[in-house]
Design a protein around this motif. Structure first.
Motif, PDB file in Angstrom:
ATOM      1  N   CYS A   1       0.933  -1.117   0.021  1.00 21.44           N
ATOM      2  CA  CYS A   1       0.085  -0.174  -0.178  1.00 21.44           C
ATOM      3  C   CYS A   1       0.953   1.312  -0.104  1.00 21.44           C
ATOM      4  O   CYS A   1       2.035   1.256   0.411  1.00 21.44           O
ATOM      5  CB  CYS A   1      -0.865   0.040   1.096  1.00 21.44           C
ATOM      6  N   GLU A   2       0.427   2.532  -0.716  1.00 19.14           N
ATOM      7  CA  GLU A   2       1.054   3.636  -0.463  1.00 19.14           C
ATOM      8  C   GLU A   2       1.057   4.453   0.569  1.00 19.14           C
ATOM      9  O   GLU A   2      -0.107   5.501   0.568  1.00 19.14           O
ATOM     10  CB  GLU A   2       0.744   4.252  -2.015  1.00 19.14           C
ATOM     11  N   TYR A   3       1.658   4.248   1.473  1.00 16.03           N
ATOM     12  CA  TYR A   3       1.696   4.827   2.776  1.00 16.03           C
ATOM     13  C   TYR A   3       2.822   6.002   2.968  1.00 16.03           C
ATOM     14  O   TYR A   3       3.849   5.766   2.552  1.00 16.03           O
ATOM     15  CB  TYR A   3       1.527   4.017   3.780  1.00 16.03           C
ATOM     16  N   GLY A   4       2.484   7.055   3.615  1.00 14.23           N
ATOM     17  CA  GLY A   4       3.193   8.145   3.697  1.00 14.23           C
ATOM     18  C   GLY A   4       3.019   8.824   5.102  1.00 14.23           C
ATOM     19  O   GLY A   4       2.265   8.252   5.887  1.00 14.23           O
ATOM     20  N   MET A   5       3.698  10.039   5.230  1.00 16.36           N
ATOM     21  CA  MET A   5       3.377  10.711   6.484  1.00 16.36           C
ATOM     22  C   MET A   5       3.219  12.260   6.079  1.00 16.36           C
ATOM     23  O   MET A   5       3.750  12.694   5.027  1.00 16.36           O
ATOM     24  CB  MET A   5       4.802  10.538   7.393  1.00 16.36           C
ATOM     25  N   VAL A   6       2.451  12.787   6.940  1.00 20.50           N
ATOM     26  CA  VAL A   6       2.417  14.433   6.820  1.00 20.50           C
ATOM     27  C   VAL A   6       3.121  14.727   8.398  1.00 20.50           C
ATOM     28  O   VAL A   6       2.512  14.547   9.392  1.00 20.50           O
ATOM     29  CB  VAL A   6       0.965  14.881   6.822  1.00 20.50           C
ATOM     30  N   HIS A   7       3.996  15.622   8.333  1.00 21.29           N
ATOM     31  CA  HIS A   7       4.649  16.093   9.533  1.00 21.29           C
ATOM     32  C   HIS A   7       3.933  17.451   9.774  1.00 21.29           C
ATOM     33  O   HIS A   7       4.363  18.470   8.932  1.00 21.29           O
ATOM     34  CB  HIS A   7       6.340  16.092   9.329  1.00 21.29           C
ATOM     35  N   VAL A   8       3.705  17.697  10.865  1.00 18.39           N
ATOM     36  CA  VAL A   8       2.818  19.004  11.460  1.00 18.39           C
ATOM     37  C   VAL A   8       3.751  19.491  12.690  1.00 18.39           C
ATOM     38  O   VAL A   8       4.155  18.901  13.483  1.00 18.39           O
ATOM     39  CB  VAL A   8       1.468  18.539  11.686  1.00 18.39           C
ATOM     40  N   VAL A   9       3.927  20.800  12.246  1.00 18.70           N
ATOM     41  CA  VAL A   9       4.193  21.504  13.452  1.00 18.70           C
ATOM     42  C   VAL A   9       3.689  22.967  13.662  1.00 18.70           C
ATOM     43  O   VAL A   9       2.935  23.318  12.392  1.00 18.70           O
ATOM     44  CB  VAL A   9       5.834  22.146  13.151  1.00 18.70           C
TER      45      VAL A   9
END
Length: 581
Positions: free
Chosen positions: A21-29
């Motif tokens: 599956c095409e998983y990724g991340m969103v990095h939030v600050v």
């Protein structure tokens, strides 16, 4: 009762699988607070646009909350557009292409679509992929709420997709647990069975009984078992939310029984708690159990109940599940016995076909195109209960993979991948001791299991899709044990189990004498045709002989002969297994 529950639980044996599956991340600050941020899971389609693999190479842009709109028409766009922003919009009412085309036209550098439903890869066609140059991904509604609760409304975000490691370090832990369980269970089952073959059964007239008898697997039982597996798997596929609690209840009961069976030999060695329960008419207590065994039973039930209550606690409940699972597997390996290599081959080949069919063939038969085995093992995506089947060993991921944040934070291995080859390992150990082969079959089959498990992990990492583990474990163990028997010229005995010593039904009759035939007594050894004038030798042999002191090959060769002189008379040890007349 316990054996029946164990068989019912074994029908639910499933193995873990991973789906690409095409998983990724969103990095939030936060824009106003500390620079420390947090990662959230996203599901994206790289055919729209690729995400950088390193967070340092990803652009940190303003995350704009536009979830009041579904962004399906130009009227949904803000007056000043989304210049250098990543908008958050709501899923629905139009295609992913319509949303990302409007976002890209208004200056957005990415698009996050918030979904209250199951995350699915945002798809399109080849022409649409060529037109769009910004990444688009799905974010769960729960994560969106957590973002604004933790960082406020003024936040920045960066989209990236770190490299997925081929194998996680926790696979080493799973490998050690699986191979250790197979080796320990096979050794225990073989030693216990051999001890019973060599020693006479003691009738315990006291309140405590000896160990439970093992269950020999017949071809009919094999067929019934496979039919139960198939039926249970199909029923779980269609009625998962209703049956998952039944499986959890069966696991609690069977695993507590297995834990009691594993710990009772250790508790019986304790020097205290030997006093027994007083006379009563209760169903179980009329056997006058020892206090320490009663406390052990309560402890095992308590452990199982604690797991059942806190089974969804990801921080520590997996430890209890693994401990109960290993105890359950050891109990099954001790209880279920394959009497011949022929029975081993039949069971392993039938389950081999079962695994391959439900993983590789069923995707062509289901409407969703998903494997029945994989979907049931990992839990259906549309399940209302969000419960997982407990028939697996699970260890948390030890890396920063996106999968650790998404829907599979654990690496899994099903009990079936331990029990099915483990029954063959137990058979090899029993055969080893009987033919005095220094456990060469047991060691070879255990090593073959470890190699097969490594091949399974490699195939899983390379193909990035669900793998039937028995596809690799069955050939490795069957071919290795069969080839070893052929090389040692013991294939005939290994196939039929004829190398095992048999219990003598009754002592043979002595040769005829003047008074007529007289039966031999249990504790006597009689000389055949004793010459006149010589006294009959009647040495007394011990009634029981430990298995490690017995030599089945020597005993099998003992027979009654007609001596020519007293010097070469042959003794016939009656009452010992392996002697033949």
């Amino acid at each position: 009762m316990a054996a029946a529950l164990a068989w019912l639980a074994a029908a639910c044996l499933l193995f873990a699988a991973q789906v690409a599956c095409e998983y990724g991340m969103v990095h939030v600050v936060s824009e106003t607070g500390s620079p420390k941020g947090k990662d959230y899971c996203i599901l994206y389609n790289p055919q729209w646009a690729h995400l950088p693999h390193d967070l340092s190479k990803a652009s940190l842009l303003q995350l704009r909350d536009w979830t009041t709109s579904m962004l399906c028409s130009p009227s949904d766009l803000p007056a000043k557009g989304f210049t250098n922003q990543i908008p958050l919009v709501t899923r629905g009412n139009c295609t992913f292409y319509d949303k990302v085309r409007l976002a890209q036209g208004s200056g957005a550098h990415g698009l996050l679509i918030v979904s209250k439903e199951t995350l699915v890869p945002p798809g399109g066609n080849k022409t649409q992929y060529e037109e769009i140059g910004i990444p688009v991904a799905l974010l769960s509604h729960k994560d969106m709420l957590d973002i604004f609760k933790s960082f406020g409304r003024a936040v920045r975000a960066a989209l990236y997709a770190p490299h997925e490691p081929m194998l996680d370090y926790n696979m080493v832990i799973i490998f050690v647990m699986a191979v250790g369980t197979v080796a320990l269970g096979g050794y225990w089952a073989g030693s216990r069975d051999v001890k019973k073959r060599y020693m006479k059964h003691k009738r315990d007239d006291g309140p405590e009984k000896q160990e439970d008898e093992a269950v020999d697997v017949t071809p009919v039982m094999t067929c019934v078992f496979v039919v139960m597996c198939c039926s249970m798997l199909v029923l779980l596929y269609y009625f998962y939310d209703h049956l998952v609690y039944v499986i959890i209840g069966i696991f609690c009961l069977a695993s507590s029984t297995g834990l009691y069976s594993c710990l009772s030999p250790l508790v019986q060695r304790l020097p205290f708690g030997k006093c027994r329960v007083c006379n009563n008419s209760l169903p179980y207590f009329h056997k006058f159990p020892q206090v320490r065994m009663l406390l052990l039973a309560l402890f095992c039930v308590a452990v199982s109940v604690v797991w059942g209550v806190f089974r969804n606690e990801d921080q520590w409940a997996w430890i209890l599940q693994d401990a109960l699972g290993i105890a359950f597997c050891l109990y099954m390996l001790k209880t279920i016995r394959l009497p011949t290599f022929k029975a081993c081959t039949l069971l392993l080949l039938v389950l081999f076909i079962y695994d391959v069919f439900f993983v590789f063939i069923t995707p062509f038969l289901t409407k969703s195109g998903n494997s029945i085995m994989v979907e049931v093992a990992t839990g259906p995506a549309d399940s209302a209960t969000h419960e997982k089947l407990p028939m697996v060993l699970k260890v948390p991921r030890l890396n920063t993979s996106p999968l650790a944040l998404c829907d599979r934070p654990f690496s899994l291995l099903g009990f079936g991948d331990i029990l099915v080859p483990g029954l063959l390992v137990a058979y090899c150990h029993r055969f080893d001791v009987q033919v005095q082969s220094s456990r060469v079959y047991f060691v070879a089959c255990t090593i073959a299991y470890g190699i097969g498990l490594l091949v399974t992990f490699m195939a899983l990492a390379l193909m990035q899709r669900g793998q039937p583990a028995l596809l690799y474990l069955v050939p490795c163990t069957l071919i290795t044990s069969g080839a070893l028997a052929l090389w040692r010229r013991e294939l005939g005995m290994f196939w039929t189990g004829s190398g095992f010593a048999k219990d003598i039904p009754q002592p043979p009759w002595a040769p005829a004498s003047a008074e007529g035939p007289q039966p031999l007594k249990d504790s006597e050894v009689v000389l055949s045709q004793q010459p006149p004038g010589e006294a009959q030798a009647k040495p007394t042999l011990p009634a029981e002989q430990p298995p490690e002191l017995a030599d089945p090959q020597n005993m099998a060769s003992v027979s009654v002969q007609e001596p020519t002189s007293p010097a070469n008379c042959t003794l016939e040890p009656t009452g010992l297994p392996g002697a033949s007349a």
